[in-house]
Design a protein around this motif. Structure first.
Motif, PDB file in Angstrom:
ATOM      1  N   HIS A  19     -66.178 -49.684-129.681  1.00 19.30           N
ATOM      2  CA  HIS A  19     -66.558 -50.769-128.758  1.00 19.30           C
ATOM      3  C   HIS A  19     -65.346 -51.590-128.340  1.00 19.30           C
ATOM      4  O   HIS A  19     -65.295 -52.082-127.209  1.00 19.30           O
ATOM      5  N   PHE A  46     -75.973 -42.517-122.944  1.00 22.46           N
ATOM      6  CA  PHE A  46     -76.640 -42.503-124.253  1.00 22.46           C
ATOM      7  C   PHE A  46     -76.623 -43.959-124.726  1.00 22.46           C
ATOM      8  O   PHE A  46     -75.855 -44.344-125.602  1.00 22.46           O
ATOM      9  N   GLY A  48     -78.563 -46.175-126.259  1.00 25.35           N
ATOM     10  CA  GLY A  48     -78.987 -46.780-127.528  1.00 25.35           C
ATOM     11  C   GLY A  48     -79.925 -47.957-127.284  1.00 25.35           C
ATOM     12  O   GLY A  48     -80.276 -48.274-126.142  1.00 25.35           O
ATOM     13  N   TYR A  52     -77.393 -53.567-132.818  1.00 27.59           N
ATOM     14  CA  TYR A  52     -77.275 -52.943-134.147  1.00 27.59           C
ATOM     15  C   TYR A  52     -78.104 -53.769-135.127  1.00 27.59           C
ATOM     16  O   TYR A  52     -78.616 -54.849-134.769  1.00 27.59           O
ATOM     17  N   GLY A  58     -74.887 -53.713-128.518  1.00 27.04           N
ATOM     18  CA  GLY A  58     -74.535 -52.321-128.269  1.00 27.04           C
ATOM     19  C   GLY A  58     -73.851 -52.195-126.904  1.00 27.04           C
ATOM     20  O   GLY A  58     -73.690 -53.194-126.177  1.00 27.04           O
ATOM     21  N   SER A  59     -73.505 -50.958-126.553  1.00 31.77           N
ATOM     22  CA  SER A  59     -72.692 -50.756-125.341  1.00 31.77           C
ATOM     23  C   SER A  59     -73.308 -51.333-124.043  1.00 31.77           C
ATOM     24  O   SER A  59     -72.559 -51.900-123.230  1.00 31.77           O
ATOM     25  N   GLU A  82     -81.661 -43.734-121.955  1.00 28.88           N
ATOM     26  CA  GLU A  82     -81.970 -43.623-123.392  1.00 28.88           C
ATOM     27  C   GLU A  82     -83.192 -42.742-123.540  1.00 28.88           C
ATOM     28  O   GLU A  82     -84.257 -43.059-123.022  1.00 28.88           O
ATOM     29  N   GLU A  83     -83.046 -41.653-124.263  1.00 26.07           N
ATOM     30  CA  GLU A  83     -84.130 -40.669-124.357  1.00 26.07           C
ATOM     31  C   GLU A  83     -85.236 -41.090-125.328  1.00 26.07           C
ATOM     32  O   GLU A  83     -86.410 -40.797-125.112  1.00 26.07           O
ATOM     33  N   ARG A  87     -86.321 -46.796-128.712  1.00 27.93           N
ATOM     34  CA  ARG A  87     -85.023 -47.432-128.417  1.00 27.93           C
ATOM     35  C   ARG A  87     -84.969 -47.880-126.950  1.00 27.93           C
ATOM     36  O   ARG A  87     -84.423 -48.927-126.627  1.00 27.93           O
ATOM     37  N   PHE A 113     -79.985 -37.681-120.662  1.00 35.16           N
ATOM     38  CA  PHE A 113     -78.832 -37.902-119.800  1.00 35.16           C
ATOM     39  C   PHE A 113     -78.675 -36.775-118.778  1.00 35.16           C
ATOM     40  O   PHE A 113     -78.465 -37.017-117.586  1.00 35.16           O
ATOM     41  N   ASP A 137     -72.051 -41.215-124.945  1.00 35.93           N
ATOM     42  CA  ASP A 137     -71.892 -41.530-126.366  1.00 35.93           C
ATOM     43  C   ASP A 137     -73.042 -40.969-127.205  1.00 35.93           C
ATOM     44  O   ASP A 137     -73.877 -41.727-127.727  1.00 35.93           O
TER      45      ASP A 137
HETATM   46  C1  LIG Z   1     -74.584 -43.103-130.526  1.00 35.76           C
HETATM   47  S1  LIG Z   1     -76.069 -43.757-129.960  1.00 35.76           S
HETATM   48  C2  LIG Z   1     -75.558 -44.758-128.612  1.00 35.76           C
HETATM   49  C3  LIG Z   1     -74.915 -46.026-128.991  1.00 35.76           C
HETATM   50  C4  LIG Z   1     -74.547 -46.885-127.825  1.00 35.76           C
HETATM   51  N1  LIG Z   1     -73.826 -46.123-126.801  1.00 35.76           N
HETATM   52  C5  LIG Z   1     -73.677 -48.040-128.268  1.00 35.76           C
HETATM   53  O1  LIG Z   1     -72.426 -47.889-128.266  1.00 35.76           O
HETATM   54  O2  LIG Z   1     -74.205 -49.078-128.636  1.00 35.76           O
HETATM   55  C6  LIG Z   1     -76.798 -42.420-129.097  1.00 35.76           C
HETATM   56  C7  LIG Z   1     -78.135 -42.774-128.431  1.00 35.76           C
HETATM   57  O3  LIG Z   1     -78.467 -41.715-127.541  1.00 35.76           O
HETATM   58  C8  LIG Z   1     -79.864 -41.467-127.598  1.00 35.76           C
HETATM   59  N2  LIG Z   1     -80.055 -40.080-127.149  1.00 35.76           N
HETATM   60  C9  LIG Z   1     -80.071 -38.936-127.877  1.00 35.76           C
HETATM   61  N3  LIG Z   1     -80.139 -37.865-127.061  1.00 35.76           N
HETATM   62  C10 LIG Z   1     -80.132 -38.339-125.798  1.00 35.76           C
HETATM   63  C11 LIG Z   1     -80.122 -37.712-124.516  1.00 35.76           C
HETATM   64  N4  LIG Z   1     -80.133 -36.383-124.391  1.00 35.76           N
HETATM   65  N5  LIG Z   1     -80.074 -38.489-123.421  1.00 35.76           N
HETATM   66  C12 LIG Z   1     -80.045 -39.845-123.531  1.00 35.76           C
HETATM   67  N6  LIG Z   1     -80.074 -40.483-124.721  1.00 35.76           N
HETATM   68  C13 LIG Z   1     -80.089 -39.745-125.843  1.00 35.76           C
HETATM   69  C14 LIG Z   1     -80.228 -41.746-129.046  1.00 35.76           C
HETATM   70  O4  LIG Z   1     -81.600 -42.077-129.171  1.00 35.76           O
HETATM   71  C15 LIG Z   1     -79.304 -42.917-129.389  1.00 35.76           C
HETATM   72  O5  LIG Z   1     -79.946 -44.128-129.160  1.00 35.76           O
END
Ligand SMILES: C[S@@+](CC[C@H](N)C(=O)[O-])C[C@H]1O[C@@H](n2cnc3c(N)ncnc32)[C@H](O)[C@@H]1O
Length: 360
Positions: A19, A46, A48, A52, A58-59, A82-83, A87, A113, A137
């Protein structure tokens, strides 16, 4: 830490470092591109949940806060993806609680994504010319086909900052299930992974392979290594861009987080002062000098050419160049013309761009 299954999870030191790099870079990005463009696009692929477990942002919240503080008049389109349903809901609620400037246009999608990116192709085409910053991410290696990355980087002013989960990619590289291996082939843009499998250092081979792939579609690529508390490489952050100023600004951000210039952060040594910091830096500057000498041996060039080489082709900054040239002059590895192009005498230990340098 394995992949969290909870809605929120604890913020690791290496995530804080991730971050910090993202923040440093975005502070520069919004300011610089905001001055010359009426529309900017920020994609968090991605995203999130936005928080936290101890309330840290978060991002998505980090990016919005930096954009607000940049105080620019450009319209900024934020696309958060966000999938995970829970979340997504959490993030949506977090965003609803924010005061959003009228120039921000926020879209939040509960999708994968890759699906979103494929369906927003038209939208990106329509906004061709708008600078795009895409933060990618994931937790793992699934759902980030190299084709999508290539597509994104084909946009004139797109830059990506991607988390390449190298440890899990390595562990699953020979997985018995084809579908799992295929995610990795998609990520790498190739199913020919035999040389990685046979390599003595598979992590280094994977890093090289991904870096080369990115270099095939972006002029500038920077890796930053993240290690966990067992000091084991967990992931690499890769920045890929076709813009030299973006490249320089990201190098500055990375140097700020790792002052040793290793472009690496480890939870294992988090909070410990490096005893060898100054020594390392001097060694690093000598390494830079060797690179410069190797490139310019026997040539006579203006200092500006050396500056461009350092900024474009090495991990170093202009500020390091001055120290390297000082050593080179003291050790008679270069001779520097006494007069500048305006006929005035050059001040010792300064190296303005038009100074002529002769390499031995
Ligand atoms: C590492 S975390 C992201 C953290 C966030 N970028 C941050 O820095 O605060 C990854 C996130 O991606 C989501 N995720 C997983 N697969 C995904 C996909 N195919 N497309 C979008 N989001 C996805 C997860 O549920 C999770 O919340």
């Amino acid at each position: 830490m394995g992949t969290p299954s909870t809605l929120l999870w604890k913020l690791d030191p290496h995530t804080k470092a991730k971050h910090a790099i993202l923040s440093e870079y975005l502070k520069a990005w919004f300011q610089i591109v905001g001055k010359t463009h009426s529309k900017l696009i920020f994609i968090d692929g991605f995203a999130g949940p936005g928080r936290y477990s101890e309330g840290e942002p978060g991002s998505p919240l980090i990016a919005l806060d930096i954009a607000k503080k940049a105080n620019i008049s450009s319209k900024i389109l934020f696309q958060f993806v966000e999938e995970d349903k829970n979340r997504f809901k959490y993030l949506k609620n977090e965003l609803n609680n924010l005061k959003i400037p009228p120039s921000f246009d926020i879209s939040i999608e509960n999708e994968s994504f890759s699906n979103i990116l494929s369906s927003t192709q038209d939208y990106l085409e329509r906004n061709h010319g708008a600078p795009i910053f895409a933060f990618i991410d994931p937790f793992g290696f699934k759902g980030i086909p190299f084709n999508l990355i290539k597509n994104l980087l084909s946009y004139q002013k797109c830059e990506i900052f991607i988390n390449f989960m190298i440890d899990s990619t390595n562990r699953f590289l020979e997985h018995p299930e084809k579908v799992i291996r295929c995610y990795i082939y998609e990520l790498l843009g190739s199913s020919d992974v035999s040389s990685i499998i046979e390599s003595d250092n598979r992590i280094a081979a994977l890093q090289r392979a991904y870096e080369e792939r990115l270099k095939s579609v972006a002029k500038f690529v920077l890796p930053f290594e993240m290690r966990n508390k067992k000091d084991r490489t967990q992931f690499f952050l890769f920045f890929a861009s076709n813009h030299r100023l973006g490249h320089i600004k990201m190098k500055e951000a990375m140097w700020r987080i790792d002052k040793d210039g290793e472009f690496s952060f480890s939870d294992a040594s988090y909070g410990q002062q490096s005893l060898f910091r100054d020594f390392n830096l001097e060694q690093k500057i000598r390494g830079l000098l060797s690179e410069i000498i190797q490139n310019f041996a026997t040539q006579t060039v203006p200092c500006k050419s050396v500056e461009t080489f350092v900024e474009d082709k090495t991990i170093f900054l202009k500020s390091h160049l001055k120290n390297a040239l000082k050593i080179a002059e003291e050790e008679a590895k270069i001779s520097v013309e006494a007069l500048k192009s305006d006929g005035k005498k050059r001040i010792k230990n300064t190296f303005p761009g038009d100074t002529i340098i002769k390499f031995c």
